[in-house]
Write a protein that holds these residues in place. Sequence first.
Motif, PDB file in Angstrom:
ATOM      1  N   GLY A   1       4.368 -25.288  34.341  1.00  0.00           N
ATOM      2  CA  GLY A   1       4.297 -26.738  34.205  1.00  0.00           C
ATOM      3  C   GLY A   1       5.513 -27.472  34.733  1.00  0.00           C
ATOM      4  N   GLU A   2       6.550 -26.732  35.147  1.00  0.00           N
ATOM      5  CA  GLU A   2       7.740 -27.361  35.736  1.00  0.00           C
ATOM      6  C   GLU A   2       7.556 -27.463  37.248  1.00  0.00           C
ATOM      7  OE1 GLU A   2       9.515 -28.650  33.607  1.00  0.00           O
ATOM      8  OE2 GLU A   2       9.463 -27.432  31.804  1.00  0.00           O
TER       9      GLU A   2
ATOM     10  N   LEU B   1      10.062 -29.760  45.992  1.00  0.00           N
ATOM     11  CA  LEU B   1      10.163 -31.210  45.797  1.00  0.00           C
ATOM     12  C   LEU B   1      11.457 -31.765  46.381  1.00  0.00           C
ATOM     13  CD1 LEU B   1       9.036 -33.770  44.191  1.00  0.00           C
ATOM     14  CD2 LEU B   1      10.618 -33.048  42.371  1.00  0.00           C
ATOM     15  N   THR B   2      11.327 -32.855  47.123  1.00  0.00           N
ATOM     16  CA  THR B   2      12.498 -33.612  47.562  1.00  0.00           C
ATOM     17  C   THR B   2      12.693 -34.781  46.602  1.00  0.00           C
ATOM     18  OG1 THR B   2      12.133 -33.031  49.888  1.00  0.00           O
ATOM     19  CG2 THR B   2      13.502 -34.954  49.441  1.00  0.00           C
ATOM     20  N   TYR B   3      13.896 -34.910  46.079  1.00  0.00           N
ATOM     21  CA  TYR B   3      14.178 -35.994  45.129  1.00  0.00           C
ATOM     22  C   TYR B   3      15.578 -36.541  45.393  1.00  0.00           C
ATOM     23  CZ  TYR B   3      16.594 -32.161  42.719  1.00  0.00           C
ATOM     24  OH  TYR B   3      17.402 -31.099  42.417  1.00  0.00           O
TER      25      TYR B   3
ATOM     26  N   GLY C   1      12.706 -27.208  43.594  1.00  0.00           N
ATOM     27  CA  GLY C   1      13.400 -28.034  44.573  1.00  0.00           C
ATOM     28  C   GLY C   1      13.075 -27.706  46.008  1.00  0.00           C
ATOM     29  N   ALA C   2      13.534 -28.587  46.915  1.00  0.00           N
ATOM     30  CA  ALA C   2      13.184 -28.502  48.334  1.00  0.00           C
ATOM     31  C   ALA C   2      13.807 -27.304  49.041  1.00  0.00           C
ATOM     32  CB  ALA C   2      13.589 -29.785  49.041  1.00  0.00           C
ATOM     33  N   PHE C   3      14.833 -26.680  48.441  1.00  0.00           N
ATOM     34  CA  PHE C   3      15.428 -25.494  49.048  1.00  0.00           C
ATOM     35  C   PHE C   3      14.707 -24.224  48.599  1.00  0.00           C
ATOM     36  CE2 PHE C   3      19.943 -26.897  50.400  1.00  0.00           C
ATOM     37  CZ  PHE C   3      19.399 -27.989  51.044  1.00  0.00           C
ATOM     38  N   MET C   4      13.620 -24.425  47.876  1.00  0.00           N
ATOM     39  CA  MET C   4      12.830 -23.308  47.367  1.00  0.00           C
ATOM     40  C   MET C   4      11.401 -23.417  47.889  1.00  0.00           C
ATOM     41  SD  MET C   4      15.250 -22.060  45.443  1.00  0.00           S
ATOM     42  CE  MET C   4      14.477 -20.801  44.414  1.00  0.00           C
ATOM     43  N   SER C   5      10.699 -22.293  47.891  1.00  0.00           N
ATOM     44  CA  SER C   5       9.259 -22.286  48.144  1.00  0.00           C
ATOM     45  C   SER C   5       8.587 -21.484  47.037  1.00  0.00           C
ATOM     46  CB  SER C   5       8.928 -21.646  49.499  1.00  0.00           C
ATOM     47  OG  SER C   5       9.141 -22.543  50.562  1.00  0.00           O
TER      48      SER C   5
ATOM     49  N   LEU D   1       2.855 -29.092  43.333  1.00  0.00           N
ATOM     50  CA  LEU D   1       4.247 -28.689  43.129  1.00  0.00           C
ATOM     51  C   LEU D   1       4.564 -28.363  41.674  1.00  0.00           C
ATOM     52  CD1 LEU D   1       6.215 -31.091  45.509  1.00  0.00           C
ATOM     53  CD2 LEU D   1       5.199 -28.870  45.975  1.00  0.00           C
ATOM     54  N   ILE D   2       3.541 -28.331  40.840  1.00  0.00           N
ATOM     55  CA  ILE D   2       3.723 -27.906  39.448  1.00  0.00           C
ATOM     56  C   ILE D   2       3.448 -26.405  39.383  1.00  0.00           C
ATOM     57  CG2 ILE D   2       2.889 -28.144  37.092  1.00  0.00           C
ATOM     58  CD1 ILE D   2       2.222 -31.050  37.726  1.00  0.00           C
TER      59      ILE D   2
END
Length: 409
Positions: free
Chosen positions: A305-306, A233-235, A309-313, A274-275
């Motif tokens: 259920g969480e 996720l990008t936030y 982040g965008a630096f993760m896959s 992305l969950i």
Amino acid sequence: MNTTPQNTPFKQTEIGPIPQDWEVKKLGEVGEFASGTTPRREMNERYFQNGSIFWVKTMDLNDAEIYDTSEKVTEIALKETSSLKVFPKDTVLVAMYGGYNQIGRTGILKISACVNQALTAIQVNKQVLNPLFLINILNYKVNYWKDVATSSRKDPNITSKDVKTFPIPLPPLPEQTAIATALSDADALIGSLEKLIHKKRLLKQATMQHLLTPKEDWEVKKLGEIGECIIGLTYSPNDVKESGRLVLRSSNVQEGVLKYDNNVYVDVKIPEKLIVRKDDILICVRNGSRDLIGKCALIDDNAVGETFGAFMSVFRSLFNRYVFILFQSSIIKKQIDEHLGATINQITNKSLNSFEIPFPPLEEQTRIATILSDMDAELSGLEGKLEKYRQLKQGMMQQLLTGKIRLVG
């Protein structure tokens, strides 16, 4: 041995309340100080090659007894380097620079050795101070140095003057010895458990290598053929809240499991993809440190259920219990190294999907995963016990080194 905190009269001192029969002295009053040096590196053949004299650097300090060093110097180096001298057994060493993670680190020589210039060597007056008691006091008060450190160098440092003015509580010598013995016994227990854990980890690595050796009925598949890689996720900073959806990041992955000591939450709409789901593999794919690329953990019940982040896959498949083992092996680690960008520390989903893995029949995958999961469970239990032992020793130090619990013969 008696515990008599209620009956022990205390007095107020510069280091806080201590028993009436204890003293406070500056370390410089009860020891002789010296420092070492580094023989000229360009004289490697004469000064280091085939050296026979132990030579202690900051990296050799272990906050405990030192029986060996990573380098040795030669007799010629000792003769030709005037500031290089040999210190005797029971010399206490303190690191003076190397940043906040290094200053104040200690070691006590159980061998005769030379030291480098980053260390202060303290030879205590054994009629007044037990050197093992001293090293425990220094380890207990390690945060003291952060307040006195200066930054005249690139990294914060302390000076020999700082060490000389370090205030120490001094119980009667027999009590110092009793305290040092009790804490040494705790260290021995911790050390034996650390050795057992190290042995079990080596056994797991050997077992993994054996189990993952391909057999005749195994296939070779790409990760993209058996599952899906999903970028995180990008936030924006405005999305971060005190509560909401947990965003799993690199800091949540430690030693192959999820930890929840450093959490970030967001309050935004999260796409269903992305969950995270149970047994997803969370992978660090971008980081300032190349060494962290590829570290991973299985999503556990606490994280279901969480999001991430965008630096993760996340790698999602029906075979993740087996695939997760491959991420801990050299099979995937080698491919990560080959695909890392030259200037940017990252691996792309395209790269991940292209990774080739040995792929046994499902029954064999289950057998392999079960064997290694059982070994992981044993390691986890031992590591939990080790943490309890460390906490127990910390509690002993807090009680014994302040006189709240007295050791009386």
